[in-house]
Design an enzyme around this catalytic site. Structure first.
Site, PDB file in Angstrom:
ATOM      1  N   LYS A 125     -15.047 -22.855 -26.363  1.00 50.89           N
ATOM      2  CA  LYS A 125     -14.774 -21.444 -26.701  1.00 50.89           C
ATOM      3  C   LYS A 125     -16.083 -20.641 -26.723  1.00 50.89           C
ATOM      4  CE  LYS A 125     -12.926 -22.576 -30.689  1.00 50.89           C
ATOM      5  NZ  LYS A 125     -13.084 -24.064 -30.641  1.00 50.89           N
ATOM      6  N   ARG A 171     -12.638 -32.624 -38.424  1.00 50.38           N
ATOM      7  CA  ARG A 171     -12.395 -31.305 -37.810  1.00 50.38           C
ATOM      8  C   ARG A 171     -11.201 -31.362 -36.854  1.00 50.38           C
ATOM      9  NH1 ARG A 171     -17.956 -30.183 -35.195  1.00 50.38           N
ATOM     10  NH2 ARG A 171     -17.025 -28.255 -34.412  1.00 50.38           N
ATOM     11  N   ARG A 207     -25.789 -29.617 -35.029  1.00 53.40           N
ATOM     12  CA  ARG A 207     -25.060 -29.057 -36.171  1.00 53.40           C
ATOM     13  C   ARG A 207     -24.664 -30.178 -37.135  1.00 53.40           C
ATOM     14  NH1 ARG A 207     -20.623 -24.983 -33.619  1.00 53.40           N
ATOM     15  NH2 ARG A 207     -19.348 -26.072 -35.155  1.00 53.40           N
ATOM     16  N   ARG A 217     -23.624 -32.150 -28.367  1.00 51.62           N
ATOM     17  CA  ARG A 217     -24.059 -30.736 -28.398  1.00 51.62           C
ATOM     18  C   ARG A 217     -25.397 -30.577 -29.129  1.00 51.62           C
ATOM     19  NH1 ARG A 217     -19.999 -26.403 -30.550  1.00 51.62           N
ATOM     20  NH2 ARG A 217     -19.826 -27.911 -32.236  1.00 51.62           N
ATOM     21  N   ARG A 255      -7.518 -19.157 -37.286  1.00 48.87           N
ATOM     22  CA  ARG A 255      -7.433 -20.611 -37.315  1.00 48.87           C
ATOM     23  C   ARG A 255      -6.282 -21.089 -38.180  1.00 48.87           C
ATOM     24  NH1 ARG A 255     -13.129 -21.870 -36.087  1.00 48.87           N
ATOM     25  NH2 ARG A 255     -13.289 -24.115 -35.994  1.00 48.87           N
TER      26      ARG A 255
HETATM   27  P1  AP5 Z   1     -18.752 -25.107 -27.336  1.00 50.53           P
HETATM   28  O1  AP5 Z   1     -18.661 -24.013 -26.335  1.00 50.53           O
HETATM   29  O2  AP5 Z   1     -19.793 -25.012 -28.391  1.00 50.53           O
HETATM   30  O3  AP5 Z   1     -17.307 -25.404 -27.956  1.00 50.53           O
HETATM   31  P2  AP5 Z   1     -16.474 -24.638 -29.053  1.00 50.53           P
HETATM   32  O4  AP5 Z   1     -15.048 -24.678 -28.627  1.00 50.53           O
HETATM   33  O5  AP5 Z   1     -17.078 -23.303 -29.326  1.00 50.53           O
HETATM   34  O6  AP5 Z   1     -16.675 -25.656 -30.243  1.00 50.53           O
HETATM   35  P3  AP5 Z   1     -17.097 -25.436 -31.770  1.00 50.53           P
HETATM   36  O7  AP5 Z   1     -17.431 -26.799 -32.292  1.00 50.53           O
HETATM   37  O8  AP5 Z   1     -18.171 -24.398 -31.921  1.00 50.53           O
HETATM   38  O9  AP5 Z   1     -15.794 -24.929 -32.350  1.00 50.53           O
HETATM   39  P4  AP5 Z   1     -15.307 -25.037 -33.741  1.00 50.53           P
HETATM   40  O10 AP5 Z   1     -14.125 -24.213 -33.579  1.00 50.53           O
HETATM   41  O11 AP5 Z   1     -15.114 -26.359 -34.334  1.00 50.53           O
HETATM   42  O12 AP5 Z   1     -16.559 -24.520 -34.612  1.00 50.53           O
HETATM   43  P5  AP5 Z   1     -16.883 -23.114 -35.264  1.00 50.53           P
HETATM   44  O13 AP5 Z   1     -18.312 -22.889 -35.082  1.00 50.53           O
HETATM   45  O14 AP5 Z   1     -15.926 -22.085 -34.855  1.00 50.53           O
HETATM   46  O15 AP5 Z   1     -18.943 -26.485 -26.514  1.00 50.53           O
HETATM   47  C1  AP5 Z   1     -19.084 -27.722 -27.176  1.00 50.53           C
HETATM   48  C2  AP5 Z   1     -20.041 -28.612 -26.340  1.00 50.53           C
HETATM   49  O16 AP5 Z   1     -19.409 -28.914 -25.101  1.00 50.53           O
HETATM   50  C3  AP5 Z   1     -21.365 -27.941 -25.980  1.00 50.53           C
HETATM   51  O17 AP5 Z   1     -22.398 -28.879 -26.003  1.00 50.53           O
HETATM   52  C4  AP5 Z   1     -21.143 -27.400 -24.564  1.00 50.53           C
HETATM   53  O18 AP5 Z   1     -22.355 -27.337 -23.825  1.00 50.53           O
HETATM   54  C5  AP5 Z   1     -20.175 -28.432 -23.993  1.00 50.53           C
HETATM   55  N1  AP5 Z   1     -19.231 -27.869 -23.025  1.00 50.53           N
HETATM   56  C6  AP5 Z   1     -18.574 -26.676 -23.110  1.00 50.53           C
HETATM   57  N2  AP5 Z   1     -17.762 -26.515 -22.049  1.00 50.53           N
HETATM   58  C7  AP5 Z   1     -17.887 -27.645 -21.296  1.00 50.53           C
HETATM   59  C8  AP5 Z   1     -17.283 -28.082 -20.078  1.00 50.53           C
HETATM   60  N3  AP5 Z   1     -16.374 -27.334 -19.427  1.00 50.53           N
HETATM   61  N4  AP5 Z   1     -17.646 -29.284 -19.591  1.00 50.53           N
HETATM   62  C9  AP5 Z   1     -18.570 -30.075 -20.245  1.00 50.53           C
HETATM   63  N5  AP5 Z   1     -19.168 -29.699 -21.399  1.00 50.53           N
HETATM   64  C10 AP5 Z   1     -18.830 -28.507 -21.917  1.00 50.53           C
HETATM   65  O19 AP5 Z   1     -16.569 -23.429 -36.797  1.00 50.53           O
HETATM   66  C11 AP5 Z   1     -17.392 -24.286 -37.553  1.00 50.53           C
HETATM   67  C12 AP5 Z   1     -16.831 -24.369 -38.983  1.00 50.53           C
HETATM   68  O20 AP5 Z   1     -16.867 -23.070 -39.589  1.00 50.53           O
HETATM   69  C13 AP5 Z   1     -15.363 -24.803 -39.094  1.00 50.53           C
HETATM   70  O21 AP5 Z   1     -15.236 -26.207 -39.073  1.00 50.53           O
HETATM   71  C14 AP5 Z   1     -14.981 -24.183 -40.456  1.00 50.53           C
HETATM   72  O22 AP5 Z   1     -15.505 -24.935 -41.510  1.00 50.53           O
HETATM   73  C15 AP5 Z   1     -15.714 -22.857 -40.416  1.00 50.53           C
HETATM   74  N6  AP5 Z   1     -14.881 -21.799 -39.812  1.00 50.53           N
HETATM   75  C16 AP5 Z   1     -15.155 -21.111 -38.667  1.00 50.53           C
HETATM   76  N7  AP5 Z   1     -14.174 -20.225 -38.419  1.00 50.53           N
HETATM   77  C17 AP5 Z   1     -13.283 -20.349 -39.425  1.00 50.53           C
HETATM   78  C18 AP5 Z   1     -12.056 -19.707 -39.717  1.00 50.53           C
HETATM   79  N8  AP5 Z   1     -11.554 -18.783 -38.887  1.00 50.53           N
HETATM   80  N9  AP5 Z   1     -11.391 -20.095 -40.827  1.00 50.53           N
HETATM   81  C19 AP5 Z   1     -11.881 -21.026 -41.653  1.00 50.53           C
HETATM   82  N10 AP5 Z   1     -13.040 -21.675 -41.435  1.00 50.53           N
HETATM   83  C20 AP5 Z   1     -13.738 -21.340 -40.321  1.00 50.53           C
END
Ligand code: AP5
Length: 241
Positions: free
Chosen positions: A42, A197, A186, A153, A117
């Site tokens: 994402k 997660r 991270r 990552r 979410r």
């Molecule tokens: P990346 O693009 O970083 O993936 P992502 O989907 O953004 O994954 P996240 O881990 O950031 O999502 P998340 O939803 O768990 O975390 P968030 O920060 O929102 O890609 C991942 C890896 O894959 C990278 O190394 C990239 O290079 C690689 N990659 C990407 N595309 C690829 C491809 N096509 N092929 C190969 N490799 C690829 O949330 C973190 C925490 O914050 C949550 O756990 C929660 O505690 C809190 N939080 C955030 N939002 C909320 C909410 N709305 N409500 C409650 N808690 C929340």
């Protein structure tokens, strides 16, 4: 300005002071919601879309990590929850999202990455996007692949650039290509937290797929492909509206 940028630039007005919740139909605001499990890509796709569309990426994960870094009250509340792989309570999230969407750069639209979410957050967002054009794209990836992506990552703490030791390593190991900063992992990308997660995603976020299908807003992409290929399909969805 590219064709895709035009697509997302529908209806701008000079009035940047209105609250998101008060925005009326005459400004057709475009809201892209990127759904998908942790590691689906994402953030990677959202960052490409910023350049393409001129719209801001609203990443609730980045906002929370910034609050943790700055030791704000929100950061203190969120830190332990995030590193345990749980979700931050809805009322806290809804407060920070409301405040962010009221900023003038969100006036014509924005890209949501990591919000909503939960069903409660989706209902909350619905009240803020009344009259907007909402597009939901779910990026689908198998769990084994998600674990590999998340554990591989690495991120730049300075400019947010995302790398992957398996798929997109930096030119010099451990250093950001753009600014040379030391890359970090991270805390929630440790394997035991990744499992939690993914479990939280299945229980609390996956039900949003049905929620958006029922509202006719839902699109799905196979995320188990190259970043560029996924991006091209994402643009096709945005252009087909
Ligand atoms: P990346 O693009 O970083 O993936 P992502 O989907 O953004 O994954 P996240 O881990 O950031 O999502 P998340 O939803 O768990 O975390 P968030 O920060 O929102 O890609 C991942 C890896 O894959 C990278 O190394 C990239 O290079 C690689 N990659 C990407 N595309 C690829 C491809 N096509 N092929 C190969 N490799 C690829 O949330 C973190 C925490 O914050 C949550 O756990 C929660 O505690 C809190 N939080 C955030 N939002 C909320 C909410 N709305 N409500 C409650 N808690 C929340």
């Amino acid at each position: 300005m590219s064709a895709d940028r035009t697509t997302l630039s529908v209806g701008s007005t000079p009035d940047g002071s209105r609250r998101a919740a008060d925005r009326k139909q005459e400004t057709m605001q475009t809201v892209l919601i990127l759904l998908g499990p942790p590691g689906a890509g994402k953030g990677t796709q959202a960052k490409r879309l910023i350049a393409e569309t001129g719209r801001p990426q609203i990443s609730t994960g980045d906002m929370l990590r910034d609050a943790v870094r700055r030791h704000t009250e929100l950061g203190r509340k969120a830190k332990g929850i995030m590193s345990a792989g749980q979700l931050v309570p809805d009322d806290l999230m809804e407060g920070i999202v409301r405040e962010r969407l009221e900023q003038s750069d969100c006036r014509d639209g924005y890209i949501l990455d990591g919000f909503p979410r939960t069903l409660s957050q989706a209902e909350f967002l619905r009240t803020l996007t009344d009259g907007a054009q909402v597009v939901v794209v779910n990026i689908q990836v198998d769990e084994a692949e998600l674990v590999k992506r998340l554990s591989g990552r690495r991120v730049c703490p300075e400019d947010g650039q995302i790398y992957n030791v398996h798929y997109s390593p930096p030119r010099q190991a451990g250093k950001c290509d753009r600014c040379g900063s030391q890359l970090v992992q991270r805390p929630d990308d440790r394997e035991e937290v990744i499992a939690e997660r993914l479990s939280v995603y299945r229980r609390q976020t996956a039900p949003l797929i049905e929620y958006y299908k029922q509202r006719g807003l839902y699109h799905e992409l196979n995320g188990d492909r190259g970043v560029g290929e996924i991006f091209e399909d994402l643009k096709k969805i945005l252009n087909s509206r």
